[in-house]
Design a protein around this motif. Structure first.
Motif, PDB file in Angstrom:
ATOM      1  N   MET A 157       0.851  -1.191   0.000  1.00 41.35           N
ATOM      2  CA  MET A 157       0.000   0.000   0.000  1.00 41.35           C
ATOM      3  C   MET A 157       0.889   1.246   0.000  1.00 41.35           C
ATOM      4  SD  MET A 157      -2.907   1.206   2.744  1.00 41.35           S
ATOM      5  CE  MET A 157      -3.818  -0.326   2.606  1.00 41.35           C
ATOM      6  N   SER A 158       0.601   2.203  -0.881  1.00 42.07           N
ATOM      7  CA  SER A 158       1.414   3.405  -0.983  1.00 42.07           C
ATOM      8  C   SER A 158       1.209   4.304   0.224  1.00 42.07           C
ATOM      9  CB  SER A 158       1.051   4.165  -2.256  1.00 42.07           C
ATOM     10  OG  SER A 158      -0.270   4.680  -2.163  1.00 42.07           O
ATOM     11  N   GLY A 159       2.144   5.270   0.397  1.00 41.89           N
ATOM     12  CA  GLY A 159       2.040   6.199   1.515  1.00 41.89           C
ATOM     13  C   GLY A 159       0.788   7.041   1.442  1.00 41.89           C
ATOM     14  N   VAL A 160       0.412   7.474   0.242  1.00 40.11           N
ATOM     15  CA  VAL A 160      -0.799   8.280   0.072  1.00 40.11           C
ATOM     16  C   VAL A 160      -2.033   7.480   0.471  1.00 40.11           C
ATOM     17  CG1 VAL A 160      -2.262   9.469  -1.599  1.00 40.11           C
ATOM     18  CG2 VAL A 160       0.223   9.705  -1.732  1.00 40.11           C
ATOM     19  N   ALA A 161      -2.081   6.213   0.057  1.00 43.05           N
ATOM     20  CA  ALA A 161      -3.229   5.366   0.406  1.00 43.05           C
ATOM     21  C   ALA A 161      -3.314   5.145   1.905  1.00 43.05           C
ATOM     22  CB  ALA A 161      -3.126   4.030  -0.327  1.00 43.05           C
ATOM     23  N   ARG A 162      -2.152   4.947   2.556  1.00 43.18           N
ATOM     24  CA  ARG A 162      -2.161   4.755   4.011  1.00 43.18           C
ATOM     25  C   ARG A 162      -2.680   5.998   4.722  1.00 43.18           C
ATOM     26  NH1 ARG A 162       2.894   2.141   3.155  1.00 43.18           N
ATOM     27  NH2 ARG A 162       4.002   4.060   3.708  1.00 43.18           N
ATOM     28  N   ARG A 163      -2.272   7.162   4.225  1.00 44.93           N
ATOM     29  CA  ARG A 163      -2.730   8.396   4.859  1.00 44.93           C
ATOM     30  C   ARG A 163      -4.229   8.591   4.680  1.00 44.93           C
ATOM     31  NH1 ARG A 163       2.325  12.055   2.630  1.00 44.93           N
ATOM     32  NH2 ARG A 163       3.856  11.349   4.176  1.00 44.93           N
ATOM     33  N   ARG A 164      -4.730   8.307   3.494  1.00 42.33           N
ATOM     34  CA  ARG A 164      -6.167   8.451   3.263  1.00 42.33           C
ATOM     35  C   ARG A 164      -6.961   7.470   4.113  1.00 42.33           C
ATOM     36  NH1 ARG A 164      -6.265   9.105  -3.372  1.00 42.33           N
ATOM     37  NH2 ARG A 164      -5.435  11.256  -3.422  1.00 42.33           N
ATOM     38  N   LEU A 165      -6.443   6.281   4.286  1.00 40.55           N
ATOM     39  CA  LEU A 165      -7.118   5.288   5.116  1.00 40.55           C
ATOM     40  C   LEU A 165      -7.140   5.736   6.578  1.00 40.55           C
ATOM     41  CD1 LEU A 165      -8.430   2.492   4.727  1.00 40.55           C
ATOM     42  CD2 LEU A 165      -6.251   1.486   5.428  1.00 40.55           C
ATOM     43  N   ALA A 166      -6.014   6.276   7.060  1.00 33.16           N
ATOM     44  CA  ALA A 166      -5.966   6.783   8.432  1.00 33.16           C
ATOM     45  C   ALA A 166      -6.930   7.936   8.618  1.00 33.16           C
ATOM     46  CB  ALA A 166      -4.541   7.213   8.769  1.00 33.16           C
ATOM     47  N   LEU A 167      -7.024   8.821   7.618  1.00 32.95           N
ATOM     48  CA  LEU A 167      -7.962   9.945   7.693  1.00 32.95           C
ATOM     49  C   LEU A 167      -9.400   9.453   7.715  1.00 32.95           C
ATOM     50  CD1 LEU A 167      -8.703  12.912   7.639  1.00 32.95           C
ATOM     51  CD2 LEU A 167      -8.337  12.912   5.160  1.00 32.95           C
ATOM     52  N   MET A 168      -9.710   8.441   6.897  1.00 33.41           N
ATOM     53  CA  MET A 168     -11.060   7.891   6.864  1.00 33.41           C
ATOM     54  C   MET A 168     -11.456   7.316   8.225  1.00 33.41           C
ATOM     55  SD  MET A 168     -12.495   4.696   4.567  1.00 33.41           S
ATOM     56  CE  MET A 168     -11.741   5.395   3.095  1.00 33.41           C
ATOM     57  N   VAL A 169     -10.534   6.541   8.818  1.00 35.12           N
ATOM     58  CA  VAL A 169     -10.827   5.941  10.125  1.00 35.12           C
ATOM     59  C   VAL A 169     -10.947   7.018  11.192  1.00 35.12           C
ATOM     60  CG1 VAL A 169      -9.897   4.450  11.931  1.00 35.12           C
ATOM     61  CG2 VAL A 169      -9.766   3.741   9.539  1.00 35.12           C
ATOM     62  N   SER A 170     -10.058   8.018  11.165  1.00 35.62           N
ATOM     63  CA  SER A 170     -10.092   9.099  12.150  1.00 35.62           C
ATOM     64  C   SER A 170     -11.402   9.876  12.084  1.00 35.62           C
ATOM     65  CB  SER A 170      -8.909  10.041  11.925  1.00 35.62           C
ATOM     66  OG  SER A 170      -8.971  11.148  12.791  1.00 35.62           O
ATOM     67  N   ALA A 171     -11.807  10.267  10.874  1.00 34.20           N
ATOM     68  CA  ALA A 171     -13.042  11.033  10.717  1.00 34.20           C
ATOM     69  C   ALA A 171     -14.268  10.204  11.085  1.00 34.20           C
ATOM     70  CB  ALA A 171     -13.159  11.537   9.277  1.00 34.20           C
ATOM     71  N   ALA A 172     -14.279   8.923  10.675  1.00 38.15           N
ATOM     72  CA  ALA A 172     -15.433   8.064  10.979  1.00 38.15           C
ATOM     73  C   ALA A 172     -15.550   7.823  12.476  1.00 38.15           C
ATOM     74  CB  ALA A 172     -15.299   6.736  10.238  1.00 38.15           C
ATOM     75  N   GLY A 173     -14.423   7.599  13.150  1.00 36.27           N
ATOM     76  CA  GLY A 173     -14.466   7.399  14.598  1.00 36.27           C
ATOM     77  C   GLY A 173     -14.956   8.630  15.328  1.00 36.27           C
ATOM     78  N   ALA A 174     -14.494   9.802  14.893  1.00 41.99           N
ATOM     79  CA  ALA A 174     -14.954  11.047  15.519  1.00 41.99           C
ATOM     80  C   ALA A 174     -16.443  11.266  15.271  1.00 41.99           C
ATOM     81  CB  ALA A 174     -14.146  12.223  14.987  1.00 41.99           C
ATOM     82  N   MET A 175     -16.907  10.938  14.068  1.00 38.73           N
ATOM     83  CA  MET A 175     -18.332  11.091  13.747  1.00 38.73           C
ATOM     84  C   MET A 175     -19.192  10.153  14.585  1.00 38.73           C
ATOM     85  SD  MET A 175     -18.443  11.536   9.592  1.00 38.73           S
ATOM     86  CE  MET A 175     -20.202  11.916   9.581  1.00 38.73           C
ATOM     87  N   LEU A 176     -18.708   8.943  14.824  1.00 37.12           N
ATOM     88  CA  LEU A 176     -19.466   7.979  15.627  1.00 37.12           C
ATOM     89  C   LEU A 176     -19.743   8.535  17.015  1.00 37.12           C
ATOM     90  CD1 LEU A 176     -20.638   5.109  16.106  1.00 37.12           C
ATOM     91  CD2 LEU A 176     -18.329   4.424  16.793  1.00 37.12           C
ATOM     92  N   VAL A 177     -18.713   9.096  17.643  1.00 38.37           N
ATOM     93  CA  VAL A 177     -18.879   9.650  18.991  1.00 38.37           C
ATOM     94  C   VAL A 177     -19.794  10.870  18.964  1.00 38.37           C
ATOM     95  CG1 VAL A 177     -17.672  10.688  20.937  1.00 38.37           C
ATOM     96  CG2 VAL A 177     -16.645   8.760  19.723  1.00 38.37           C
ATOM     97  N   ALA A 178     -19.608  11.748  17.956  1.00 37.86           N
ATOM     98  CA  ALA A 178     -20.443  12.941  17.864  1.00 37.86           C
ATOM     99  C   ALA A 178     -21.902  12.585  17.625  1.00 37.86           C
ATOM    100  CB  ALA A 178     -19.928  13.844  16.741  1.00 37.86           C
ATOM    101  N   LEU A 179     -22.145  11.637  16.769  1.00 37.26           N
ATOM    102  CA  LEU A 179     -23.520  11.201  16.497  1.00 37.26           C
ATOM    103  C   LEU A 179     -24.169  10.617  17.745  1.00 37.26           C
ATOM    104  CD1 LEU A 179     -23.375   9.519  12.973  1.00 37.26           C
ATOM    105  CD2 LEU A 179     -24.907  11.368  13.663  1.00 37.26           C
ATOM    106  N   ASP A 180     -23.425   9.810  18.480  1.00 34.48           N
ATOM    107  CA  ASP A 180     -23.979   9.163  19.668  1.00 34.48           C
ATOM    108  C   ASP A 180     -24.486  10.197  20.670  1.00 34.48           C
ATOM    109  OD1 ASP A 180     -24.193   6.556  21.354  1.00 34.48           O
ATOM    110  OD2 ASP A 180     -23.125   7.949  22.665  1.00 34.48           O
ATOM    111  N   GLY A 181     -23.713  11.275  20.847  1.00 36.80           N
ATOM    112  CA  GLY A 181     -24.116  12.286  21.813  1.00 36.80           C
ATOM    113  C   GLY A 181     -25.345  13.057  21.393  1.00 36.80           C
ATOM    114  N   THR A 182     -25.402  13.481  20.115  1.00 38.97           N
ATOM    115  CA  THR A 182     -26.533  14.284  19.671  1.00 38.97           C
ATOM    116  C   THR A 182     -27.798  13.451  19.483  1.00 38.97           C
ATOM    117  OG1 THR A 182     -25.730  14.024  17.400  1.00 38.97           O
ATOM    118  CG2 THR A 182     -25.089  16.014  18.553  1.00 38.97           C
ATOM    119  N   VAL A 183     -27.638  12.207  19.050  1.00 36.30           N
ATOM    120  CA  VAL A 183     -28.804  11.334  18.876  1.00 36.30           C
ATOM    121  C   VAL A 183     -29.457  11.037  20.219  1.00 36.30           C
ATOM    122  CG1 VAL A 183     -29.487   8.995  18.256  1.00 36.30           C
ATOM    123  CG2 VAL A 183     -28.079  10.315  16.703  1.00 36.30           C
TER     124      VAL A 183
END
Length: 466
Positions: A1-27
């Protein structure tokens, strides 16, 4: 996996994890009335479904970040996601309110493991001088989650019942965990010096939990009530013991390299002041819009919508401003916009002008986005990569304490303030002046940030699965 792909994957997981917590609180806010009715719970018991979670998260965020620095952030992230999913499933089948409260505390424990890891992944995946864009993406994702939460919660509760609010967390968390398995982070050799100081960890958790619990009780007891005074005294004593212990121990919870970093300290202060001012103002504005202007819940929520829109759209703009103008100017401009937005919210209370309300919330959203992107990028980017977890925990702690403090101050003032419709009075309500003053406290530390973007800290050389 290229460095760019690894970074995009880390960003996807980071944003999704943050959204999960934010959604849980507001819901959950939408689901609480149904929880109370269905389980025959009291108002106080229902409030503890939020308070128990908040206390667990606030007390453990810094410790969770330290654990991630030692044992690997991907491991902590996976543990947090799986535990969060398990606790959510348990709540969905809970037979009584006691089970819901207890499992919400458990959910808070795993949420604390999850949150610092999402930020640490970005620091380990991106060089310090390229964090602006991923942080802006993550901030926009949190804004989208915050806006979608009440709508999603309303749909789920109306058609499937309140238990579905928690059940939906399970497949989402498991999906994020599956993707996170492919994330690779730099390996770090464990040594004895990296062990966690148990006494220090207990002091940190205790001080933060007592402090947050005291602040959440201010609306009920007031600032001069016996529970509040006792809690503040206990927090002060615990904080003094913590400082003394951290100075003596060979393994402080907050490493000296982080504690002595002026940009990190300034960024924490900005986040504390800005979130305190904004959430205190939103607390007051909710009553002003509905009780003073006589708007219904839907009409009031539509007037608040510009805040979310500008927060989402403003995050990438803030990222570009950060790269061009540096942290100091971007954070200072954001702080000024937040203060102006809060002061602007007081005008509709007397004039009823819808355009003024829209403009005020737009200023709040744009300013908050600028502060969030700048402070987060500074906190995560300035610290060495091996301490990415603890600075992520500190950042999330500030994001928890700030709103709690701001709401406590605003609610304390509203205990003695009355907002009758069409009543004569000053243009700026006292209950909004205090949040504006709190937000203004973020300007001095903003001026202490670097004038230009921070030079990249030492980057890890090896990459391995953690």
């Amino acid at each position: 996996m290229s460095g760019v792909a690894r970074r995009r994957l880390a960003l996807m997981v980071s944003a999704a994890g943050a959204m999960l917590v934010a959604l849980d609180g507001t819901v959950l806010m939408v689901a609480q009335p149904s929880v109370r009715r269905d389980l025959g719970a009291s108002v106080a018991q229902t409030q503890w479904t939020s308070t128990g979670y908040l206390l667990a998260v606030a007390g453990l965020l810094v410790i969770a970040g330290r654990l991630g620095d030692r044992y690997g952030h991907r491991r902590l992230l996976l543990c947090g996601l799986l535990g969060f999913a398990g606790a959510s499933a348990g709540i969905a089948f809970a037979p009584g309110i006691g089970w819901v409260i207890g499992l919400r505390v458990v959910q808070g424990v795993f949420g604390a493991l999850l949150q610092p890891a999402t930020l640490a992944l970005l620091r380990l995946a991106y060089p310090a001088d390229r964090l602006g864009t991923p942080v802006a993406v993550r901030t926009s994702a949190i804004g989208v989650a915050g806006a979608a939460g009440p709508v999603l919660g309303g749909v789920l509760v109306a058609h499937l019942g309140w238990r579905s609010v928690f059940a939906v967390n399970v497949p989402v968390a498991l999906a994020i965990a599956t993707v996170a398995l492919a994330v690779r982070t730099p390996a770090r050799r464990l040594d004895a010096a990296a062990r966690i100081d148990v006494a220090g960890a207990a002091l940190v958790a205790g001080v933060l939990a007592v402090g947050v619990h005291t602040l959440t009780g201010v609306p009920a007891h007031g600032w001069t009530g016996a529970p509040t005074l006792a809690g503040l005294a206990g927090t002060a004593v615990g904080a003094a013991l913590l400082v003394a212990h951290e100075r003596r121990t060979a393994r402080p919870i907050v490493p000296p390299a982080v504690a002595r970093s002026a940009p990190v300290t300034a960024a924490m202060a900005i986040l504390l002041a800005t979130t305190g001012g904004m959430f205190g103002a939103l607390f007051v504005a909710t009553f002003l819009l509905q009780d003073t202007l006589g708007l219904g819940p839907l009409a009031a929520s539509l007037r608040v919508l510009p805040l979310t829109v500008l927060m989402v759209l403003g995050a990438p703009v803030a990222g570009a401003a950060l790269r061009r103008h540096g942290p100091r100017r971007t954070a200072a401009a954001g702080s000024v916009l937040v203060v102006l937005g809060i002061l602007g919210l007081s005008l509709p209370a007397r004039t009823g002008a819808e355009a003024v309300t829209v403009a005020a919330f737009a200023l709040l959203g744009a300013g908050f986005a600028a502060v969030m992107v700048t402070a987060t990028g500074t906190v995560v980017g300035d610290a060495p990569p091996e301490y990415a977890g603890v600075v992520g925990g500190l950042k999330q702690t500030a994001m928890n304490i700030g709103p709690t403090l701001g709401i406590a101050v605003a609610a304390g003032l509203m205990r003695t303030a009355v907002f009758p419709a069409a009543a004569p009075g000053p243009l700026v309500e006292p209950a909004l002046l205090a949040p504006a003053a709190i937000a203004a406290l973020g300007l001095p530390p903003a001026l202490l940030l670097p004038g230009r973007r921070i030079a990249p800290a030492r980057e890890p050389e090896r990459t391995a699965a953690r």
